[in-house]
Every structure is written in C-alpha cells, then in structure tokens.
Design a protein around this motif. Structure first.
Motif, short mmCIF file in Angstrom:
data_model
loop_
_atom_site.label_atom_id
_atom_site.label_comp_id
_atom_site.label_asym_id
_atom_site.label_seq_id
_atom_site.Cartn_x
_atom_site.Cartn_y
_atom_site.Cartn_z
N CYS A 96 -27.55 11.76 -33.41
CA CYS A 96 -26.47 11.32 -32.53
C CYS A 96 -25.16 11.88 -33.07
O CYS A 96 -24.97 11.99 -34.29
CB CYS A 96 -26.45 9.78 -32.53
N LYS B 3 -8.62 10.43 -35.07
CA LYS B 3 -9.92 10.68 -34.44
C LYS B 3 -10.89 11.20 -35.50
O LYS B 3 -10.53 12.01 -36.35
CB LYS B 3 -9.76 11.71 -33.32
N ALA C 183 -20.87 11.31 -32.56
CA ALA C 183 -19.91 10.37 -31.99
C ALA C 183 -18.50 10.79 -32.37
O ALA C 183 -18.27 11.37 -33.43
CB ALA C 183 -20.18 8.96 -32.52
N GLU C 184 -17.59 10.50 -31.47
CA GLU C 184 -16.16 10.64 -31.77
C GLU C 184 -15.54 9.27 -31.63
O GLU C 184 -15.76 8.57 -30.63
CB GLU C 184 -15.49 11.64 -30.82
N VAL C 185 -14.81 8.88 -32.66
CA VAL C 185 -14.18 7.57 -32.70
C VAL C 185 -12.68 7.78 -32.81
O VAL C 185 -12.21 8.50 -33.69
CB VAL C 185 -14.69 6.74 -33.90
N ALA D 63 -11.83 3.79 -29.34
CA ALA D 63 -12.54 4.48 -28.27
C ALA D 63 -13.70 5.24 -28.90
O ALA D 63 -13.52 5.94 -29.91
CB ALA D 63 -11.60 5.44 -27.55
N VAL D 64 -14.90 5.09 -28.33
CA VAL D 64 -16.09 5.74 -28.87
C VAL D 64 -16.77 6.53 -27.76
O VAL D 64 -17.02 6.00 -26.69
CB VAL D 64 -17.08 4.71 -29.46
N GLN D 65 -17.01 7.80 -28.04
CA GLN D 65 -17.81 8.64 -27.15
C GLN D 65 -18.96 9.17 -27.98
O GLN D 65 -18.76 9.56 -29.14
CB GLN D 65 -16.97 9.79 -26.59
N PHE D 66 -20.17 9.18 -27.40
CA PHE D 66 -21.32 9.61 -28.17
C PHE D 66 -22.30 10.41 -27.32
O PHE D 66 -22.29 10.33 -26.10
CB PHE D 66 -22.04 8.41 -28.78
N THR D 67 -23.10 11.18 -28.00
CA THR D 67 -24.22 11.87 -27.37
C THR D 67 -25.44 11.63 -28.24
O THR D 67 -25.35 11.54 -29.47
CB THR D 67 -23.98 13.39 -27.23
N HIS E 43 -15.00 12.66 -36.11
CA HIS E 43 -16.23 13.20 -35.55
C HIS E 43 -17.35 12.86 -36.52
O HIS E 43 -17.27 13.17 -37.71
CB HIS E 43 -16.14 14.71 -35.35
#
Length: 125
Positions: free
Chosen positions: A27, A8, A29-31, A43-47, A10
């Motif tokens: 921005c 993972k 993101a966590e990949v 899997a990608v989560q972002f703000t 960041h």
C-alpha cells in the motif's frame, strides 16, 4: 512541506492480515497534516496494490456466533492485566483497533502518540 498548507508525507506500507500472516498487501499513502488548525484530521490518500483478502466467511462466522449467544456479549479488560486475549475475544479486539484507529486519526497531529491499550468494557447492542 507545502507552503501555507501543511506537511505532507509519502509512505510505502505492507499490510498484513493478522489472522493469516501469509496474506500481505502493499500500500502507498500520502498523509497531509494541516498547518495551524488542529481540529482538522489529516488528509489521507492511499492506493492498494492487489486485493485485500475477502473476509466474508470469517465475518459471517463471527456474526453467527455472536447472534447465537444465549446471553448478550458483555466483557471487560481486554487484554487482561497479563496482556492475554482469549481466542473468542480476538475479533472484539480487532473491532476495537478499528474504532481506536479512527479516533486517533480524527484527533491526530504529527506528534500524536496514541494506541489502543485496553478495552475497558464491551457490550453487544
């Protein structure tokens, strides 16, 4: 590393509007790259901090221009062999970057080294 799951990362990014260089957005993101199964996209989560610029007006101008063409849009080799992209093909190049980004993400590993090189052919459908 997440045991038995994957690696993972960041990331802290700055996104820039390619049409308005003064418009940027931060921005994070966590990949997560999954271990073992290379058929699973990361899997990608972002703000996004703030708001992305509203592109409705530019989108409508582009759509109207394409719809008003007397002949359907057909083009090849963007950029050309000299690396040039005509101003009227710039929106097409941006669309191709989105499409290629999706393909790269879906087929990505930690060692993937792909980027959009050239649009060989585009046709309005």
């Amino acid at each position: 590393d997440i045991d038995d799951v994957g690696h993972k990362y960041h990331l802290e990014l700055v996104l820039e509007d390619v049409l308005d260089k003064d418009s940027t957005v931060n921005c994070t993101a966590e990949v997560l790259y999954h271990l073992g199964n290379k058929n699973i996209a990361p899997a990608v989560q972002f703000t996004i901090e703030g708001e992305l610029k509203n592109t409705d007006e530019a989108d409508n101008i582009f759509y109207s221009r394409i719809k008003s063409l007397e002949k359907e849009l057909v083009a090849e080799n963007i950029p050309d062999s000299h690396g040039s992209v005509s101003p009227e093909m710039e929106p097409i190049r941006l669309l191709a970057q989105v499409a290629s980004g999706y393909v790269i993400w879906q087929n990505s590993t930690e060692n993937t080294k792909f980027q959009l090189a050239q649009i060989k052919h585009v046709k309005q459908v």
